[in-house]
Write an enzyme that holds these catalytic residues in place. Sequence first.
Site, PDB file in Angstrom:
ATOM      1  CE  LYS A 179      -2.268  11.041 -10.946  1.00  0.00           C
ATOM      2  NZ  LYS A 179      -2.085   9.995 -11.956  1.00  0.00           N
TER       3      LYS A 179
HETATM    4  P1  NAD Z   1     -11.485   5.157  -7.718  1.00  0.00           P
HETATM    5  O1  NAD Z   1     -11.584   6.144  -6.448  1.00  0.00           O
HETATM    6  O2  NAD Z   1     -12.228   5.150  -8.712  1.00  0.00           O
HETATM    7  O3  NAD Z   1     -11.439   3.658  -6.816  1.00  0.00           O
HETATM    8  C1  NAD Z   1     -10.340   3.537  -5.832  1.00  0.00           C
HETATM    9  C2  NAD Z   1     -10.823   2.191  -5.154  1.00  0.00           C
HETATM   10  O4  NAD Z   1     -10.020   1.556  -4.045  1.00  0.00           O
HETATM   11  C3  NAD Z   1     -12.115   2.197  -4.220  1.00  0.00           C
HETATM   12  O5  NAD Z   1     -12.870   1.052  -4.394  1.00  0.00           O
HETATM   13  C4  NAD Z   1     -11.612   2.500  -2.731  1.00  0.00           C
HETATM   14  O6  NAD Z   1     -12.343   2.099  -2.041  1.00  0.00           O
HETATM   15  C5  NAD Z   1     -10.482   1.524  -2.958  1.00  0.00           C
HETATM   16  N1  NAD Z   1      -9.352   2.005  -1.908  1.00  0.00           N
HETATM   17  C6  NAD Z   1      -9.004   3.428  -1.411  1.00  0.00           C
HETATM   18  N2  NAD Z   1      -8.006   3.043  -0.684  1.00  0.00           N
HETATM   19  C7  NAD Z   1      -7.895   1.682  -0.347  1.00  0.00           C
HETATM   20  C8  NAD Z   1      -6.853   0.789   0.508  1.00  0.00           C
HETATM   21  N3  NAD Z   1      -6.341   1.704   1.436  1.00  0.00           N
HETATM   22  N4  NAD Z   1      -7.199  -0.383   0.195  1.00  0.00           N
HETATM   23  C9  NAD Z   1      -7.918  -0.892  -0.380  1.00  0.00           C
HETATM   24  N5  NAD Z   1      -8.774  -0.234  -1.079  1.00  0.00           N
HETATM   25  C10 NAD Z   1      -8.617   1.230  -1.135  1.00  0.00           C
HETATM   26  O7  NAD Z   1      -9.795   5.309  -8.276  1.00  0.00           O
HETATM   27  P2  NAD Z   1      -9.413   4.696  -9.396  1.00  0.00           P
HETATM   28  O8  NAD Z   1      -9.298   5.851 -10.821  1.00  0.00           O
HETATM   29  O9  NAD Z   1      -9.919   3.348  -9.804  1.00  0.00           O
HETATM   30  O10 NAD Z   1      -7.539   4.610  -9.257  1.00  0.00           O
HETATM   31  C11 NAD Z   1      -6.925   3.375  -8.303  1.00  0.00           C
HETATM   32  C12 NAD Z   1      -5.458   3.546  -8.754  1.00  0.00           C
HETATM   33  O11 NAD Z   1      -5.726   3.339 -10.239  1.00  0.00           O
HETATM   34  C13 NAD Z   1      -4.934   4.821  -8.329  1.00  0.00           C
HETATM   35  O12 NAD Z   1      -3.476   4.393  -7.948  1.00  0.00           O
HETATM   36  C14 NAD Z   1      -4.887   5.646  -9.865  1.00  0.00           C
HETATM   37  O13 NAD Z   1      -3.804   6.630  -9.592  1.00  0.00           O
HETATM   38  C15 NAD Z   1      -4.648   4.530 -10.747  1.00  0.00           C
HETATM   39  N6  NAD Z   1      -5.077   4.757 -12.051  1.00  0.00           N
HETATM   40  C16 NAD Z   1      -6.228   5.251 -12.324  1.00  0.00           C
HETATM   41  C17 NAD Z   1      -6.579   5.495 -13.612  1.00  0.00           C
HETATM   42  C18 NAD Z   1      -7.995   5.981 -14.144  1.00  0.00           C
HETATM   43  O14 NAD Z   1      -8.353   5.925 -15.271  1.00  0.00           O
HETATM   44  N7  NAD Z   1      -8.992   6.202 -13.243  1.00  0.00           N
HETATM   45  C19 NAD Z   1      -5.598   5.407 -14.701  1.00  0.00           C
HETATM   46  C20 NAD Z   1      -4.214   4.809 -14.328  1.00  0.00           C
HETATM   47  C21 NAD Z   1      -4.010   4.667 -12.926  1.00  0.00           C
END
Ligand code: NAD
Length: 423
Positions: A113
């Site tokens: 990471k």
């Molecule tokens: P992203 O940045 O595309 O989206 C994050 C979303 O969460 C946004 O809408 C943001 O406004 C919102 N957000 C941020 N802080 C917040 C809060 N305190 N309360 C409510 N909403 C909040 O990120 P993502 O890629 O969608 O990742 C989201 C989660 O999924 C993370 O934990 C990440 O580790 C996990 N994840 C992502 C992927 C991927 O392929 N992108 C894969 C596995 C896991």
Amino acid sequence: MSLPSKLQFESSELFRMAVEQLNAVAKRIGLDAGILERLRYPRRALVVSVPTVMDDGRTEVFIGYRVHHNTVLGPTKGGIRYHPEVSLGEVTALAMLMSWKCSLMGLPYGGAKGGVACDPGSMSQRELERMTRRYTAEVMLFIGPDLDIPAPDLGTNEQTMAWIMDTYAMTQGRTVPGVVTGKPLLVGGSAGRRDATGRGLVFVLSQASRQRGLALKGARVVVQGFGSVGSVAARLLWREGCTVVGVSDARGGIVNDRGLDVRELVTHVKEGGSVVGFPESEPVSNAELLELACDILVPAAVGGQLTVHNADRIKAKIVAEGANGPTTPEADEILDDRGVLVIPDILANAGGVVVSYFEWVQGLQYYFWRESEINSRLEELIIRAFNQVTALAKRERVNLRTAALMLGVQRVAQGFQLRGFYP
Ligand code: NAD
């Protein structure tokens, strides 16, 4: 067992959770004490300064990290996160979770990471590009197509990956598509990668809800976070006939008891940058959103959302963890006692890394597959893992998280045993 205080990770709640989970699973599977000791520490961790010229001419120094948890099953793989709370402890915990996730899915990777402590929402594209290129230069010796392959995570996206690949390519004198995944389609990305995490989550949810006797069609769904994972999960669930009653992002939440039109909501977010203010909806806080009456709750934002303070008020029958680490171990216990089915992060959100693996393979061969082929291979891998996890959970009378971790940790431990101890 005490936390590894010599590395000063313990200030991170997520790291505490990850080590607690590892210790509990180690006990259950009778893990060799020497292997447990090795798994509690990352193999390598790099901390870098990322000096960046801001648009107003100031120089700001951001702190960046890249951590490789272990390399026993292959090169390392894991996202890069841009968020103000990124720390060495958080990145190390997430690298550990990636190890279990890759191993659970049968991928030839160890976990990694990375991240930069910054607020991407307040930075311009030019500032983000300069910071990303400098971060890439600083971690250059740590990444590579057969060493460590980053991908997008919270606060990063396809554009970030394109900048990383380009910066890497400039130092090699040739294009190296295998150095990152989650790239734009035109420059070596994979069909289906953008939707992969949300799609994988929906594949797993449809199996889990069928086992629970709950039809997806008509099920009431709440999604926290409307980014890469949350917006896709919401859209695909809506297409399956679910009633999406509430969603949120960092600015706040919205609710409509009769259901939100997710396609129109996606357009609203594209135009205004937030779900807030969507017509035909009422505002709701992120805390209230989690406690709404629903069948399925998808936390898809940040870690530590379901805690000892709200777990007894969660009304969902199924929690599908789109985010990494959204449930604390204490909340897990409460939800378990209350009969709420929690589909753990390393299974529910593994679709992203599976299609990242496909993208990496395609990039190494310069041969690209059709989206239908990618989606069906994703379905096959994720359902295979789901079936293995549910069978083990039944056999061992444990919850899905424990079963998923048992499988993930066991395979890494077997890798250590097969490879032996160096020197
Ligand atoms: P992203 O940045 O595309 O989206 C994050 C979303 O969460 C946004 O809408 C943001 O406004 C919102 N957000 C941020 N802080 C917040 C809060 N305190 N309360 C409510 N909403 C909040 O990120 P993502 O890629 O969608 O990742 C989201 C989660 O999924 C993370 O934990 C990440 O580790 C996990 N994840 C992502 C992927 C991927 O392929 N992108 C894969 C596995 C896991």
